[in-house]
Design a protein around this motif. Sequence first.
Motif, mmCIF file in Angstrom:
data_model
loop_
_atom_site.group_PDB
_atom_site.id
_atom_site.type_symbol
_atom_site.label_atom_id
_atom_site.label_comp_id
_atom_site.label_asym_id
_atom_site.label_seq_id
_atom_site.Cartn_x
_atom_site.Cartn_y
_atom_site.Cartn_z
ATOM 1 N N LYS A 281 48.622 33.812 35.335
ATOM 2 C CA LYS A 281 48.247 32.447 35.678
ATOM 3 C C LYS A 281 46.744 32.217 35.726
ATOM 4 O O LYS A 281 46.287 31.073 35.641
ATOM 5 C CB LYS A 281 48.870 32.075 37.032
ATOM 6 N N VAL A 282 45.964 33.276 35.889
ATOM 7 C CA VAL A 282 44.512 33.120 35.946
ATOM 8 C C VAL A 282 43.983 32.739 34.563
ATOM 9 O O VAL A 282 44.399 33.300 33.549
ATOM 10 C CB VAL A 282 43.852 34.427 36.432
ATOM 11 N N GLY A 283 43.077 31.779 34.525
ATOM 12 C CA GLY A 283 42.541 31.304 33.255
ATOM 13 C C GLY A 283 41.409 32.170 32.728
ATOM 14 O O GLY A 283 40.821 32.986 33.451
ATOM 15 N N LEU A 284 41.068 31.971 31.463
ATOM 16 C CA LEU A 284 40.010 32.754 30.822
ATOM 17 C C LEU A 284 38.669 32.547 31.513
ATOM 18 O O LEU A 284 37.875 33.486 31.621
ATOM 19 C CB LEU A 284 39.912 32.368 29.344
ATOM 20 N N LYS A 285 38.424 31.338 31.998
ATOM 21 C CA LYS A 285 37.165 31.065 32.682
ATOM 22 C C LYS A 285 36.998 31.980 33.880
ATOM 23 O O LYS A 285 35.906 32.542 34.106
ATOM 24 C CB LYS A 285 37.115 29.601 33.116
ATOM 25 N N ARG A 286 38.061 32.149 34.664
ATOM 26 C CA ARG A 286 37.998 33.008 35.845
ATOM 27 C C ARG A 286 37.804 34.463 35.437
ATOM 28 O O ARG A 286 37.039 35.200 36.071
ATOM 29 C CB ARG A 286 39.274 32.840 36.674
ATOM 30 N N TYR A 287 38.469 34.904 34.375
ATOM 31 C CA TYR A 287 38.283 36.273 33.900
ATOM 32 C C TYR A 287 36.842 36.525 33.480
ATOM 33 O O TYR A 287 36.275 37.589 33.758
ATOM 34 C CB TYR A 287 39.226 36.563 32.727
ATOM 35 N N ASN A 288 36.252 35.557 32.812
ATOM 36 C CA ASN A 288 34.860 35.713 32.384
ATOM 37 C C ASN A 288 33.918 35.778 33.583
ATOM 38 O O ASN A 288 32.907 36.497 33.556
ATOM 39 C CB ASN A 288 34.461 34.565 31.454
ATOM 40 N N GLU A 289 34.252 35.016 34.647
ATOM 41 C CA GLU A 289 33.457 35.089 35.876
ATOM 42 C C GLU A 289 33.558 36.478 36.501
ATOM 43 O O GLU A 289 32.550 37.059 36.921
ATOM 44 C CB GLU A 289 33.940 34.033 36.871
ATOM 45 N N LEU A 290 34.786 37.012 36.565
ATOM 46 C CA LEU A 290 34.986 38.337 37.160
ATOM 47 C C LEU A 290 34.294 39.423 36.340
ATOM 48 O O LEU A 290 33.785 40.407 36.903
ATOM 49 C CB LEU A 290 36.482 38.635 37.259
ATOM 50 N N ALA A 291 34.272 39.247 35.020
ATOM 51 C CA ALA A 291 33.641 40.241 34.143
ATOM 52 C C ALA A 291 32.135 40.328 34.368
ATOM 53 O O ALA A 291 31.504 41.317 33.973
ATOM 54 C CB ALA A 291 33.938 39.907 32.683
ATOM 55 N N LYS A 292 31.551 39.304 35.014
ATOM 56 C CA LYS A 292 30.105 39.286 35.285
ATOM 57 C C LYS A 292 29.796 39.466 36.770
ATOM 58 O O LYS A 292 28.627 39.484 37.155
ATOM 59 C CB LYS A 292 29.509 37.967 34.795
ATOM 60 N N ASP A 293 30.846 39.578 37.589
ATOM 61 C CA ASP A 293 30.688 39.706 39.041
ATOM 62 C C ASP A 293 30.499 41.180 39.399
ATOM 63 O O ASP A 293 31.444 41.968 39.388
ATOM 64 C CB ASP A 293 31.929 39.138 39.737
ATOM 65 N N ARG A 294 29.280 41.560 39.727
ATOM 66 C CA ARG A 294 28.983 42.971 39.985
ATOM 67 C C ARG A 294 29.738 43.513 41.200
ATOM 68 O O ARG A 294 30.165 44.678 41.197
ATOM 69 C CB ARG A 294 27.478 43.153 40.177
ATOM 70 N N THR A 295 29.903 42.682 42.194
ATOM 71 C CA THR A 295 30.632 43.133 43.391
ATOM 72 C C THR A 295 32.088 43.418 43.047
ATOM 73 O O THR A 295 32.641 44.460 43.438
ATOM 74 C CB THR A 295 30.550 42.068 44.499
#
Length: 224
Positions: free
Chosen positions: A69-83
């Motif tokens: 259910k998570v969208g691509l936008k959220r995945y891209n955010e997580l891929a750049k979230d260092r924490t």
Amino acid sequence: MQNNRFEVGEPVWKSVMVTRHLPEEVSGLETLCKNLWWSWNEDAKLLFRSIDAELWHTSGHNPMAILDKVGLKRYNELAKDRTFLARLNAVMDDFNAYMARKGERTDPTVGYFCMEYGLETSLKIYSGGLGILAGDYLKETSDMNVNLVAVGLLYRYGYFTQRITPQGNQVAEYDAQDFLRIPAEPVLDGSGNWMTVKMAMPGREMSARIWKVAVGRTDLYLLD
């Protein structure tokens, strides 16, 4: 002239399995959600919850449903979230170290058969104490690195939901499990065909497809 099996323009239906594709940086989530090790590892559960707390709640704590259910936008955010990536890498390190010990097994294989396994609420193949006990056995044999293989049944209709009608009657509604959103994968042969088993029944022969559920280091095979 030879007749064709299908008329021109006639649709030909085929069953396909659609899978998601995650960014490389967070691809470890796919590995984690397919092994029920996460269900008794608090860091792994907190990791999935941090993706989307509301989805974690509404999905019944089902990582596979969340990832769908998570969208691509959220995945891209997580891929750049260092924490987030640091937490993901720490959980993956723990998981890989845990699974690496599976290769150390030397004791004989134990076969364990049960009608139900209470492993996690997203896998609705149990109803009570027997299932919970069987599920705990599998988790414990995984932690102890016992060479055990379990066999059971994959029920299409695991639970029913009760509701009360305006007239005060209790009604049971059976909801089919979505086999694409449970931690079970088809067992395939060397040619990519779905493996089956055949069982002789009175007056007929029954076939069942084989699914595999990874319970940490313990393999559970379910017949459909």
